[in-house]
Write an enzyme that holds these catalytic residues in place. Structure first.
Site, PDB file in Angstrom:
ATOM      1  CD  GLU A  18      -3.021  -0.648   2.375  1.00  0.00           C
ATOM      2  OE1 GLU A  18      -4.190  -1.014   2.215  1.00  0.00           O
ATOM      3  OE2 GLU A  18      -2.629  -0.058   3.406  1.00  0.00           O
ATOM      4  CB  CYS A  19       0.790   4.354   0.138  1.00  0.00           C
ATOM      5  SG  CYS A  19       1.076   6.112  -0.183  1.00  0.00           S
ATOM      6  N   GLY A  20       3.479   3.569   0.192  1.00  0.00           N
ATOM      7  CA  GLY A  20       4.924   3.385   0.264  1.00  0.00           C
ATOM      8  C   GLY A  20       5.339   1.960  -0.025  1.00  0.00           C
TER       9      GLY A  20
END
Length: 437
Positions: free
Chosen positions: A328-330
Site C-alpha cells: 500500500e502506498c509506500g
C-alpha cells in the site's frame, strides 16, 4: 462501565486540536481516569500520538469509509474498560465530502450518529471578540450537533484572554479554559503531516509539558462533565477488511508505519496472526507466513538503506514466488523497479512489479477513494468494492506493464481509471484500504 465521550473539534486544521487532545489525554490519565483517544477521518498519524499519551492503542473512525454498524462496533470496542473517550476531529468539524447523510467523513457525522457533544477549540490569535461570532456560528449551524463548551487556544495575553472569553461567554457558550500562546507546545511537521510520535525526540516529556499546560489552563472537571455516556446499539464487523491470510508477515519499521490500528485489531480478532519484520534491519518476510504485507510509510526517506538490504530483497523475491505480497502506498513504491528520492537519486527496489516512482517529481494526491478489485487478491474477490483513501506526494514516472490492481473512483464517484499493478501473486497501489464497501 459506560464510558463518557466528547468530540474535540475546531473551525480548521492548525487550530491546535492535536496538542489539546493529547495534553488532555495525559492530564486525565494522571488523574487516574481510564481515558482513550479516537481520531476521525483517515489520518493515520494522530492515533500514534493518542497511543503515546495513554499507552493504549489509538483508533480511526471514518464515517465515509466505514458503514455505521462498523463505526459502532469499533467505537464500543475502544470504549471497553474506559471511563472517558476523547474523539479528535480531523480538519474542521463540518468538513467532509458531499453524499449520503452522515457519511461525509466529517466529525460532525459522529456527533449526530453517536449523540455526542463537541468541545470547540478556537485559535483566537489575531482576533478577540470576533471569536464569539465564530463560536456563535458553530452553535447554530446544525441543531443536531451540540457545541457544549469552548477552549480558547493561543491567546496572546491575559487581556486578550479576557476580551475573547467575555464575548464568548456572553453568547451562552461556556469557556472551560484558555491556553496561552507557547511555541514550545507545537508539534513538528513534514510532508505527510506531523512527524510521527515514534520519531519525536523526547516524546513522553513533550506530552507531559502539554498535559501540564492543560492542567494549568483548563477546567478538567468541567470538560469531564461535558462528556456524555457513550451508549449505543451494538455494531458489527460485516464491512471490516477480512484477514488476507492466517499468518501475515507485516513490514514494520520507520519506512513502513501506516497500517490502521483497527485493521490489525480486527484481523487478530478474526483469528489471524501478525508477524512483524523490519526491511530496514534487512529482515526477510518469514517463510512460514501466508502473505507479506508492505504498508505505507516513508520509504522515500530510507530508499538507500532499503536498496542495500540484500537479505530483504532476496527474501521477499523468494516469498513472492509462491505466496502473495501486497503493498500500500509506500509499500507499492518498494514493490516497483526503482524509487527516485528527493535528491534525484534513483534506487533499485524489489522489481516485483514493473512501475517506477519518484519523490523528486512531487504532486500531492489526497482524497477518499473507492476501488473495484480486478481479480482475486488480498483485499477481496474480483469485482468487490473497498473504501479507503490516498495521500502521497510521490508520482509514478513509469507505469510499467502489469495488469491493474483495481479500478478507482474518488469519494463522490468520479472515475479515476486504473490503479496500481498486479503480477502473479504480487499486487499493490497507492490506495490505503479502510473497510469493505
Amino acid at each position: 462501565m459506560t464510558a463518557r465521550a466528547l468530540i474535540i473539534g475546531a473551525p480548521r486544521s492548525g487550530s491546535g486540536k492535536t496538542s489539546v487532545t493529547i495534553g488532555l489525554l495525559r492530564a486525565f490519565q494522571k488523574r487516574g481516569v481510564k481515558v482513550r483517544g479516537i481520531k476521525t477521518g483517515p489520518d493515520y498519524i494522530d492515533p500514534g500520538f493518542h497511543e503515546a499519551a495513554t499507552k493504549l492503542p489509538g483508533l480511526n473512525l471514518d464515517s465515509w469509509a466505514m458503514a455505521p454498524d462498523l463505526l459502532r462496533h469499533l467505537a464500543l470496542e475502544q470504549a471497553e474498560d474506559a471511563e472517558l473517550i476523547l474523539i479528535e476531529s480531523a480538519m474542521g468539524l463540518f468538513d467532509g465530502i458531499p453524499g449520503e447523510k452522515n457519511r461525509s467523513g466529517a466529525a460532525s457525522d459522529l456527533a449526530r450518529l453517536f449523540g455526542l457533544p463537541v468541545l470547540l477549540v478556537l485559535d483566537v490569535s489575531g482576533q478577540s471578540q470576533t471569536a464569539a461570532a465564530v463560536a456563535c456560528g458553530f452553535m447554530h449551524y446544525d441543531p443536531a450537533v451540540k457545541i457544549a463548551a469552548c477552549i480558547m487556544n493561543r491567546a496572546g495575553s491575559e487581556r486578550h484572554k479576557k476580551l475573547s472569553g467575555e464575548a464568548i461567554t456572553a453568547i451562552g457558550l461556556p469557556v472551560v479554559g484558555t491556553v496561552l500562546r507557547d511555541p514550545t507546545l507545537t508539534l513538528p511537521e513534514r510532508h505527510l503531516g506531523l512527524v510521527q510520535a515514534s520519531e519525536h525526540p523526547e516524546m513522553d516529556a513533550h506530552i507531559d509539558r502539554l498535559a501540564g499546560a492543560m492542567e494549568r489552563s483548563l477546567d478538567l472537571d468541567a470538560i469531564f462533565a461535558a462528556a456524555r455516556p457513550f451508549d449505543m446499539p451494538a455494531g458489527s464487523t460485516e464491512k471490516a477488511l477480512l484477514p488476507p491470510g492466517q499468518r501475515i508477515a507485516l513490514a514494520e519499521d520507520a519506512a513502513f508505519t501506516f497500517l490502521y490500528p483497527h485493521i490489525k485489531r480486527e484481523w487478530r480478532a478474526m483469528g489471524a496472526e501478525i508477524i512483524p519484520f523490519s526491511p530496514l534491519a534487512d529482515e526477510a518476510p518469514p517463510a512460514d507466513c501466508d502473505i507479506c504485507w508492505l504498508p505505507g510509510g516513508y520509504p522515500e526517506l530510507h530508499a538507500g538503506r532499503l536498496a542495500s538490504a540484500k537479505n530483504f530483497m532476496t527474501g521477499i523475491a523468494q516469498f513472492a514466488e509462491t505466496k502473495p505480497v501486497h503493498g500500500e502506498c509506500g509499500g507499492y513504491m518498494v514493490l516497483g523497479e526503482t524509487l527516485e528520492d528527493a535528491d534525484g537519486v534513483t534506487h533499485a527496489m524489489t522489481g516485483l512489479l514493473s512501475h517506477a516512482t519518484s519523490f523528486a517529481k512531487r504532486k500531492m494526491n489526497l482524497g477518499y477513494r473507492r476501488v473495484t478489485l480486478v481479480g482475486d487478491g488480498p483485499l477481496g474477490a474480483d469485482g468487490e468494492g473497498v473504501r479507503g483513501h490516498e495521500f502521497h506526494y510521490a508520482s509514478v514516472v513509469s507505469k510499467g506493464t502489469d495488469a491493474p490492481f483495481a479500478t478507482i473512483a474518488d469519494g463522490v464517484g468520479n472515475d479515476l481509471g486504473a490503479s496500481g499493478g498486479r503480477r502473479g501473486p504480487v499486487s499493490g497501489s497507492f490506495f490505503h484500504a479502510i473497510a469493505r464497501n
